[in-house]
Design a protein around this motif. Sequence first.
Motif, mmCIF file in Angstrom:
data_model
loop_
_atom_site.group_PDB
_atom_site.id
_atom_site.type_symbol
_atom_site.label_atom_id
_atom_site.label_comp_id
_atom_site.label_asym_id
_atom_site.label_seq_id
_atom_site.Cartn_x
_atom_site.Cartn_y
_atom_site.Cartn_z
ATOM 1 N N GLY A 123 1.387 3.535 9.369
ATOM 2 C CA GLY A 123 1.431 2.193 8.796
ATOM 3 C C GLY A 123 2.700 1.857 8.052
ATOM 4 N N GLY A 124 3.755 2.596 8.273
ATOM 5 C CA GLY A 124 5.006 2.287 7.581
ATOM 6 C C GLY A 124 5.239 3.124 6.345
ATOM 7 N N LYS A 125 4.413 4.133 6.115
ATOM 8 C CA LYS A 125 4.505 4.954 4.907
ATOM 9 C C LYS A 125 5.938 5.403 4.618
ATOM 10 C CE LYS A 125 2.562 9.274 3.023
ATOM 11 N NZ LYS A 125 3.571 9.408 2.070
ATOM 12 N N TRP A 126 6.614 5.998 5.595
ATOM 13 C CA TRP A 126 7.972 6.501 5.358
ATOM 14 C C TRP A 126 8.959 5.354 5.177
ATOM 15 C CZ3 TRP A 126 6.765 9.823 10.103
ATOM 16 C CH2 TRP A 126 6.021 10.942 9.729
ATOM 17 N N SER A 127 8.822 4.328 5.968
ATOM 18 C CA SER A 127 9.705 3.167 5.846
ATOM 19 C C SER A 127 9.636 2.593 4.440
ATOM 20 C CB SER A 127 9.303 2.105 6.869
ATOM 21 O OG SER A 127 10.018 0.916 6.669
ATOM 22 N N HIS A 128 8.432 2.430 3.938
ATOM 23 C CA HIS A 128 8.246 1.831 2.620
ATOM 24 C C HIS A 128 8.763 2.754 1.522
ATOM 25 C CE1 HIS A 128 4.807 -0.396 4.821
ATOM 26 N NE2 HIS A 128 5.991 -0.855 5.150
ATOM 27 N N GLU A 129 8.508 4.080 1.687
ATOM 28 C CA GLU A 129 9.043 5.032 0.708
ATOM 29 C C GLU A 129 10.564 4.968 0.684
ATOM 30 O OE1 GLU A 129 7.574 8.899 1.778
ATOM 31 O OE2 GLU A 129 5.545 8.443 1.098
ATOM 32 N N HIS A 130 11.182 4.924 1.870
ATOM 33 C CA HIS A 130 12.643 4.892 1.941
ATOM 34 C C HIS A 130 13.197 3.582 1.382
ATOM 35 C CE1 HIS A 130 12.460 8.064 5.385
ATOM 36 N NE2 HIS A 130 12.067 8.538 4.220
ATOM 37 N N ALA A 131 12.526 2.473 1.654
ATOM 38 C CA ALA A 131 12.964 1.182 1.109
ATOM 39 C C ALA A 131 12.871 1.187 -0.415
ATOM 40 C CB ALA A 131 12.147 0.038 1.701
ATOM 41 N N ARG A 132 11.767 1.711 -0.945
ATOM 42 C CA ARG A 132 11.617 1.776 -2.405
ATOM 43 C C ARG A 132 12.694 2.668 -3.020
ATOM 44 N NH1 ARG A 132 5.949 1.610 -0.906
ATOM 45 N NH2 ARG A 132 5.845 3.878 -0.906
ATOM 46 N N HIS A 133 12.972 3.806 -2.375
ATOM 47 C CA HIS A 133 13.999 4.722 -2.881
ATOM 48 C C HIS A 133 15.375 4.050 -2.878
ATOM 49 C CE1 HIS A 133 16.011 8.500 -3.738
ATOM 50 N NE2 HIS A 133 16.839 8.237 -2.736
ATOM 51 N N SER A 134 15.729 3.434 -1.761
ATOM 52 C CA SER A 134 17.024 2.765 -1.651
ATOM 53 C C SER A 134 17.143 1.634 -2.669
ATOM 54 C CB SER A 134 17.213 2.237 -0.223
ATOM 55 O OG SER A 134 18.485 1.680 -0.068
ATOM 56 N N ALA A 135 16.089 0.857 -2.818
ATOM 57 C CA ALA A 135 16.103 -0.251 -3.782
ATOM 58 C C ALA A 135 16.256 0.269 -5.210
ATOM 59 C CB ALA A 135 14.845 -1.098 -3.644
ATOM 60 N N THR A 136 15.639 1.398 -5.509
ATOM 61 C CA THR A 136 15.782 2.001 -6.838
ATOM 62 C C THR A 136 17.238 2.374 -7.097
ATOM 63 O OG1 THR A 136 13.531 2.880 -6.820
ATOM 64 C CG2 THR A 136 15.082 3.934 -8.309
ATOM 65 N N ILE A 137 17.855 3.032 -6.130
ATOM 66 C CA ILE A 137 19.260 3.427 -6.270
ATOM 67 C C ILE A 137 20.137 2.178 -6.415
ATOM 68 C CG2 ILE A 137 21.219 4.578 -5.137
ATOM 69 C CD1 ILE A 137 18.909 6.448 -6.148
ATOM 70 N N ALA A 138 19.766 1.087 -5.733
ATOM 71 C CA ALA A 138 20.525 -0.168 -5.794
ATOM 72 C C ALA A 138 20.331 -0.902 -7.117
ATOM 73 C CB ALA A 138 20.131 -1.075 -4.629
ATOM 74 N N GLY A 139 19.363 -0.458 -7.938
ATOM 75 C CA GLY A 139 19.176 -1.062 -9.252
ATOM 76 C C GLY A 139 17.931 -1.896 -9.422
ATOM 77 N N ALA A 140 17.115 -2.011 -8.364
ATOM 78 C CA ALA A 140 15.864 -2.764 -8.483
ATOM 79 C C ALA A 140 14.865 -1.984 -9.335
ATOM 80 C CB ALA A 140 15.273 -3.026 -7.097
ATOM 81 N N VAL A 141 13.858 -2.686 -9.809
ATOM 82 C CA VAL A 141 12.779 -2.071 -10.568
ATOM 83 C C VAL A 141 11.586 -1.972 -9.618
ATOM 84 C CG1 VAL A 141 11.252 -2.299 -12.568
ATOM 85 C CG2 VAL A 141 13.628 -3.116 -12.699
ATOM 86 N N VAL A 142 11.400 -0.810 -9.038
ATOM 87 C CA VAL A 142 10.338 -0.644 -8.050
ATOM 88 C C VAL A 142 8.996 -0.576 -8.759
ATOM 89 C CG1 VAL A 142 9.393 0.884 -6.276
ATOM 90 C CG2 VAL A 142 11.854 0.438 -6.365
#
Length: 183
Positions: A123-142
Amino acid sequence: MTTHHTRVAVLLGSFREGSLNRRIAEHLRDNAPEGVVVDVVPGLTEVPFYNEEIDGPEAPASAVALREAVAQADRVLAVTPEYNGTMPAVLNNAIDWLSRPYGQGAIVGKPFAAIGATPTPYGGKWSHEHARHSATIAGAVVVEDIVVDEPAVDGDPLEDEAAVRRFLGALDALVAHQVEVAA
């Protein structure tokens, strides 16, 4: 008296006209709660791959439009499938552009979540984990407690009331998330 609306910018990871994740994003847009405006950010496929040499005052118009759409939003929601065990390149590229300039990108400090569905059991588990990780590094508040990795329910989770409630619940939780402000 003006009413403040919470604006949610949706970064869509799939661009087929009838894609499930496009339909999920449009369902959220069309069924957003009162006071919430959901904007599916257009033109991600037109944004060139990030290259520092083309960034700056003369950045491509498509990248500038992406940055402006997210800068005007209060929240960011990635609605995306999983491609080969990770997020689609178009989503990763959008996050790359939004992370710049370093420490001041349009995504910095914005509450962020990733949801979606795929026809696979994951269901996208890895995609979503990777998006959250990348967004965190980019400065977002996950927003960590928003996890909707929806496997296909006989082909279409939008026909499953419980799945639709989970998608709308994720939007509600993202909107309700309070960003902690440093004192």
